[in-house]
Structure formats: C-alpha cells, structure tokens
Scaffold this active site. Structure first.
Site, PDB file in Angstrom:
ATOM      1  N   LYS A  75      34.216  40.940  32.808  1.00 38.82           N
ATOM      2  CA  LYS A  75      34.872  39.603  33.493  1.00 38.82           C
ATOM      3  C   LYS A  75      34.675  38.455  32.673  1.00 38.82           C
ATOM      4  CE  LYS A  75      35.153  41.769  37.859  1.00 38.82           C
ATOM      5  NZ  LYS A  75      34.445  42.024  39.257  1.00 38.82           N
ATOM      6  N   GLY A 124      38.338  45.140  46.855  1.00 40.22           N
ATOM      7  CA  GLY A 124      39.139  45.687  47.828  1.00 40.22           C
ATOM      8  C   GLY A 124      40.564  45.947  47.779  1.00 40.22           C
ATOM      9  N   VAL A 155      39.965  40.136  37.081  1.00 37.44           N
ATOM     10  CA  VAL A 155      38.928  39.255  37.567  1.00 37.44           C
ATOM     11  C   VAL A 155      38.909  38.630  38.734  1.00 37.44           C
ATOM     12  CG1 VAL A 155      37.729  37.258  36.459  1.00 37.44           C
ATOM     13  CG2 VAL A 155      38.981  38.588  34.923  1.00 37.44           C
ATOM     14  N   LYS A 208      39.843  45.537  34.437  1.00 37.54           N
ATOM     15  CA  LYS A 208      38.934  44.699  33.553  1.00 37.54           C
ATOM     16  C   LYS A 208      38.243  45.437  32.231  1.00 37.54           C
ATOM     17  CE  LYS A 208      35.659  45.871  36.983  1.00 37.54           C
ATOM     18  NZ  LYS A 208      36.645  46.195  37.968  1.00 37.54           N
ATOM     19  N   GLU A 234      45.999  39.151  36.578  1.00 42.16           N
ATOM     20  CA  GLU A 234      45.268  38.434  37.340  1.00 42.16           C
ATOM     21  C   GLU A 234      44.203  39.213  38.182  1.00 42.16           C
ATOM     22  OE1 GLU A 234      43.720  35.476  38.617  1.00 42.16           O
ATOM     23  OE2 GLU A 234      45.491  34.434  38.320  1.00 42.16           O
ATOM     24  N   ILE A 240      41.338  36.256  43.918  1.00 43.84           N
ATOM     25  CA  ILE A 240      41.111  34.932  43.795  1.00 43.84           C
ATOM     26  C   ILE A 240      42.180  34.310  42.309  1.00 43.84           C
ATOM     27  CG2 ILE A 240      39.396  32.896  43.108  1.00 43.84           C
ATOM     28  CD1 ILE A 240      37.203  34.732  44.055  1.00 43.84           C
TER      29      ILE A 240
END
Lengths: 429, 429
Positions: free
Chosen positions: B206, B305, B133, B106, B130, B137
C-alpha cells in the site's frame, strides 16, 4: 502534451483568489503535467484595481468582470467573490460563453445550486465546488464519486471552524461564550460580525449542499433546521462532561429509518468523547459519514483559510481542465431520488434537559408523568437539591423533536417546574 | 438514460466479489441513475463452480475466466481474485478485448502498476483500484484528483487493520504480542498465517501505491523499507506511555526536505497521543496527509472487510461506467516527476533507544560521546538503576537512519553497554 494553454479567468482576488493565482504561477509545470496542457491566467476581475497584487501582471487586472467572462476564449472561470450577486449572473454568463466554472461559493450553491447545475448541463459545461464545503477537505468528490456505489445514511459534521474554535476554547478552558468569542475575534478566527458563523447560517448552507449530494435529492437552504451556538453556556459544558460528552455545533443530514425521507439540521449537540468528532480541535473541520457498505468514514482537515481553500479550488481546476481536454464533463447534479425533506419535528434523537424545580416530594413523579404522556422515554434522571430549590437533569431515549417540544411545553405549565434551564440534543451513539 | 446495459464481468466471487454482485442487484436502480445506464452482471468467473452463490444465476457462473474477459462484449472487468497470476494476465486480456478494469489487488498494483497502467493507456481504457488501499476509505481519488492542484509532502497512515487491532489490544490491555495475535486470529481479524500482515508486507504494498500517487513518481515494492511489528513488546508500550505516546505500525511516504527525492517505509513507531492517528482504534485504518496548501488532512474508516471493500469497488465501477458512456478515460498513471527513491539510511526522524548498561559512574558520559561522534543529537536521557545494572533511555533529535545505525553499532562495542534492548522511531511531531 498539448502546448496551447487553457485560459483561466479569476473572479475575485482576495485571500483565496490571490493564493490561487500564486499557486498557478509557482506550480505551473506540475499543473501542466497533471492536466496534460499548460494553463494560463487570462484575466483577474477585482473591485479595487489600484491595490498592488504581487505576482499578477497589471494588464490582467480588470474591474469589468462581465466583459472578462464574455470574452469567449476563456476555458474555465474561477469564482471566489462569494455572495449571491454578481457571482450568480457571472457564472450564468460564463456557461453561456463557453466556460466551465469552479466556485467556492457555499451561499450561492446552497440557494441556487439546482438552477446553476441545470445551466451547466444545458451548456455542456462543468460546475465544480469542492471548496464550498469544509475548505480543503476532499468531501464532495468522495461523496459524489467514491461512494457512488453505496447508500449513504448519515452525514454528520463540524463544518464551521469559527464555532468549533469557540466551543473547543469553552471546553478546554472553562471560558464563557463571550470570552471565547472575543479570543476568536482577536485571533482572526471570527469576523467582526460573527452572526453567519455563530448562528449557524454558514453551516446550514453547507448542510444543504451535503444533504443534496449524499441523498441525490434537492435540499434547499430553507429545508435546513438551524439553531446557533451563542446560547451555549459553561454550565452546558459541565453537564456534558458529567455525561462523558463534549459539545459541538453539528450539521446533520439523515435518511429516515424507513428510507422514504431525509432531514437536514444544524444545532449544538452533546457527543460522547469517544466519538471521532469529539477530538476535532480548534478551527479544524471534520465530517463523519455512515453508509450501508462502507460503514463509518471520517474526513478531517482545515475548514477554511486562503491556502486550504485554494488547494480545493485548484483540485477542481485540474479536473475541469482535464474534462475540457477529453471533451467530457464530470458527474453533475444528481437529484434523481427526489426524497421529501421532513421538518425538524420528525427528527428522532436523544435529549439532555435541565429543569429547575421545587425541592419537595412528588416533583420527580410529576415530571416523569409528563414525559410518559408525550411518549418520551427517560434514560436517566439526576436530581440535585439546593436551598429549597432543586435541579433535575433528564436524559431521554430516542424521541421525535415534536414529542420533545410537546413535553417541554407541558413541563413549563407545571407549578413545580420553575424553569427549563437548557435543552440540548445528544448525538453520535 | 441509455437503456442498453453496460456489461460487467466479475472475476472472483469470495467475500468481496459476492458482496459486489449482491449490491449490483439490490441497488440496480440507484446505480443506473448514477451512471446514466443500467449495468448488467454478464458473467462470474470462479474456481469452485459447485459452491452455491445466493442471488447469482447459475448460468452466469464459469470457471473459464479467460474466455469471459475475451468475449468482446464486456464493458468493465472487476478483478477481485487477488495475487499476481492469473489476475495479471486476465487484466491484460481484458484491456486487449475492449474492457476497462476495476481491481482491488494491492499486491499486483504495487508490483506491476506501471506496466498495467501503460497497457490501459495503450488500449484507451481505465484502470481504477480505490479498494486496493485502505478498503472503503476514499484515498486514491482524493490524492489523485482533489489534491491535484497541491503539493503533497507526506502521507503517513495506518493501512493494515490486523496489526492495528493487535497493537491497540496490547496498548489497552497490556497484553503481549502473542496473546493479542491469538485474539485477533480467534476473532477473524488475523489469518491463519499472519505473516503478510504482521511483517508489514501488506502495508508495504500500500505504501508503494500511495507514494507513487502522492509524488507522481514510480515507487516499486522493493523501494519500500519494511519492518514488521512482531517484536513490539509490552515494555515498548510502557516506554511509549512514559513519553505520552502509543505505538502504531505506520506506512510513511515522504518527500525529502529539499524536494529532490522521496522515501517510503513501513515500521512500528511511537506517535504522540495528541496526534490524530493515535486515536485510531481496533481494525480501523486512517491516513494522514500533509500538503503545501491544504495543510493536514486525515481520512478514516474501515480498512478491510467484504462490504467496505465492495463499496470502494462499486464507486470505481460507477466512475468507469460513466467514463465509458462519455467516451473518456479518468486520470491515469502520473509519474512525470520521476523523483529518485532514497534508501532508508537517508530517512531523517527521531529515535527512542533503550540500553542495558553497567550501573557505574561515567557510563552516561561514554554513551553520550558515542552519540556525539555520530552527529546524533540527544533530546532527553532517562537513567534508572537496578541491582548493579542500569537502563538508559535515550530520545534523540532528528537524525538520519544511517547515523543512528552507526551510533547503535558503536554502542554495542562499548564494554559498559550490556545490550540494546530496543530501538523505535518516533513520528508525528
């Protein structure tokens, strides 16, 4: 940027179609910049040509949808007619005549998705349908693409806004089913004939689509167990509250613990108030996804309506147009895993059962014995007496649906059990 | 299916990298089926080659990352080193030597995203990120692709798990900031030096990435207003509760009401308990998106994580490999809108201000006059006396940050105002 426009044919110009046409016009520059070429509305097939359609030039309107998709110069067909025919034949014809297809048709995709995907692939075309499940909520693309490197174990969602509105109303105001349905109808959330929604047919179609994508397996509409929510009562909500739960109509797609099979089902269920799905209010939709690596994800948003559905259609339209320009196609059908779909009897979950029983000694022991004989382990029992009668509320540990059904059948045969007042599954723990 | 494997080079083999390598091995068949070709781990660049790395053949390990990305036979480079250098140079070299890149970086994307995208495009390669950020999700793909036909007006999210854990702990237990931070550190949610998280640097990176994608505009890290959450107190939470709110560290990217400019900011803010973001607990992340057609959407899940981040990396890896096979590239950078990024002073929102004032007649009138002089309209005032001193809690209507700052400066100059105890923005209404 390419200056020659991509040509789009619109099949259907109702609530969704007219909004798609409107955004194509008002946001033309943005769409062109995002696609890399302008897009042009080349024709709009409708049933009633005399109806005035603001912003759509009259010479684009036709009643001959077949001729429109056969023109040969159409790059993308947007199908927002709904239903099986003529939508199905028109999509097939579109592929054969060089067009990719964007559809919002859940019933058709759930029934004939496999065949349509095969036709798309034979013709080297795209078939996109983000709008078919949960309206504007990006769901198919995240499941198919973002989680493509992960293993999805469960998809559990509120995928019908009408029923969620009704259940939310019952929960928050104590209204009965009919009263809440009447309000939903008055506000336009429920159709005059609400069967497809309240009996879970709409949610079952979405469950079939979601299960297919999540498990890379062909799941037919017939494979989905379906139970509506028209028999949920105020008393069920009172029981749910006592357990710290609420009641939602859930579509649940699960991989079996051993990974060797999958199940898909739609039914009302109690879920704990602490679960993210419990706080999904009104006509909103949300889908909770559990996977090996990503863990727990949730996608939330409006599940229906002209504008949200149009947003999903246009997202697909941009993607399909981009694919067309680059000469590629997007990720198509993926059913390589070919896992068997198990029947409802194999589903393992928890149950909340209310029994009307005789208020005399030994009844609880009798009831408990029946559960034990069927191998269904009891988590809690609550007993309440009233005028010689009593009620027993039993919450079980996890058990198969087949064992639970056997248990209930035996319970009905007990003299001391006057009746089984309600059975509801408990999910989300 | 193609039998010749696509070759993947892994740069970095820490928490995320080792999980990426593990899933590539354990899920090899699934990944091959989804991509249409097998993928092969062709090399792993690490700093400490002596460390034992379970499941990774020793002959794949190298300390020469540059030589690995220069090999010329690598199809995709996965960069999970983090930081600016050497990650930046390695990515550039990868593009020049024929590889596409998947990154979870990021800081680098926020700082040099534009240049890296340009390099990817010049070389006809993909740059996917992906994982940069909100961990697992799916967010960048939905914003960039699913909503490509819509107009996004606001992105408001909890994008840092460490700070959400701390704030949630303060809210639920009444703990002070230091106590909650200590617990986060003990549980491994906070790093030994928590500055990047608690001062909002991580969230600001982000926010820059999200704003750029949402508004098709170049947003640099310097464009993002940043305020950390280390000065949030138990008293602030008590004030929030009185308003039916909680406090979250939010990243907010907004299009101005006239559509002509955008803003991006990170700061603690009060949000109503009824807002979907209010119930995001612990280290979870969630991003709330508002768009013209789709309406309100929310994406929720674990924001960090090893496994969740690996899930996002692998989703990108599958997409990039598919693109490679079809000879196409995915949707790249999109900054065609080139909207100006306005400074914080132009941001319009509501404010909650606590003042310590002299407890005597006329103070409220004085204070109210100052607000009026600066054009800041008051929604509610609560006055509380204590031992000759009093506190005034003022909640404003929407006003610009510049007007609010002017107001506060003038308030500090009033003799009757002993001090400004706290100022907090109120969002989400």
């Amino acid at each position: 940027m390419r200056t020659r426009p991509l040509k789009v044919a619109l099949l259907g110009c109702g609530v969704v179609g007219s909004e798609v046409a409107r955004i194509m016009t008002t946001h033309a520059d943005d769409l062109a910049a995002r696609i890399g070429a302008p897009i042009e509305l080349a024709g709009v097939a409708v049933r009633r040509p005399s109806k005035v359609r603001e912003g759509i030039p009259a010479d684009l309107i036709t009643t001959d949808a077949t001729a429109l998709v056969k023109r040969g110069d159409i790059d993308v067909v947007v199908e927002v007619i709904g239903g099986i025919e003529p939508a199905r034949s028109l999509i097939t014809t579109a592929f054969e005549h060089g067009a990719s297809v964007v559809s919002a048709n859940k019933a058709l995709l759930a029934q004939d998705g496999a065949a349509l995907h095969a036709e798309a692939q034979e013709n080297g075309k795209d078939l996109y349908y983000e709008a078919a499940v949960a309206g504007a909520i990006p769901l198919i693309r995240p499941l198919r693409e973002s989680l493509a490197g992960d293993k999805i174990n469960r998809v559990m969602g509120i995928v019908n806004g009408t029923t969620n509105f009704i259940l939310d109303k019952m929960d928050s105001t104590g209204a009965g089913y009919q009263e809440a349905l009447d309000e939903a109808t008055a506000l336009g959330y429920a159709e005059a004939d609400p069967t497809a929604d309240v009996e879970g047919f709409d949610a079952a179609a979405k469950a079939a689509i979601l299960a297919g994508i999540a498990f890379h397996t062909r799941v037919r509409l017939d494979d989905v167990y379906r139970e509506g929510m028209s028999e949920v009562t105020s008393a069920d909500f009172a029981s749910a509250k006592e357990m710290g739960c609420t009641i939602k109509l859930l579509a649940i797609c699960e991989r079996a613990a051993d990974g060797g099979s999958v199940t898909a089902r739609v039914h009302p269920a109690m879920i704990p108030l602490s679960h993210p799905l419990a706080s999904v209010r009104g006509a909103y939709n949300a889908v909770f996804v559990e996977s090996d690596a990503a863990g727990q994800l949730m996608f939330y948003g409006p599940g229906a309506g002209g504008s949200p559905t149009a947003s999903a259609v246009l997202g697909d339209l941009v993607a399909v147009c981009r694919n067309k320009l680059s000469g590629a196609t997007g990720p198509g059908d993926s059913a390589y895993a070919q896992l068997p779909v198990s029947p409802m009897g194999d589903v393992v979950t928890r149950y909340h059962i209310s029994l009307d029983v005789a208020d005399k000694p030994g009844v609880l022991a009798q009831v408990a014995t029946v559960f034990a004989e069927h191998g269904v382990s009891i988590d809690t029992v609550r007993q309440q007496g009233k005028d010689g009668e009593a009620s027993l509320v039993v919450v079980t540990h996890r058990a198969s649906d087949a064992s639970l059904n056997g248990t209930v059948e035996s319970l009905r045969n007990l003299d001391t059990v006057r009746g089984v007042a309600s059975i509801m599954r408990v999910e989300g723990e």
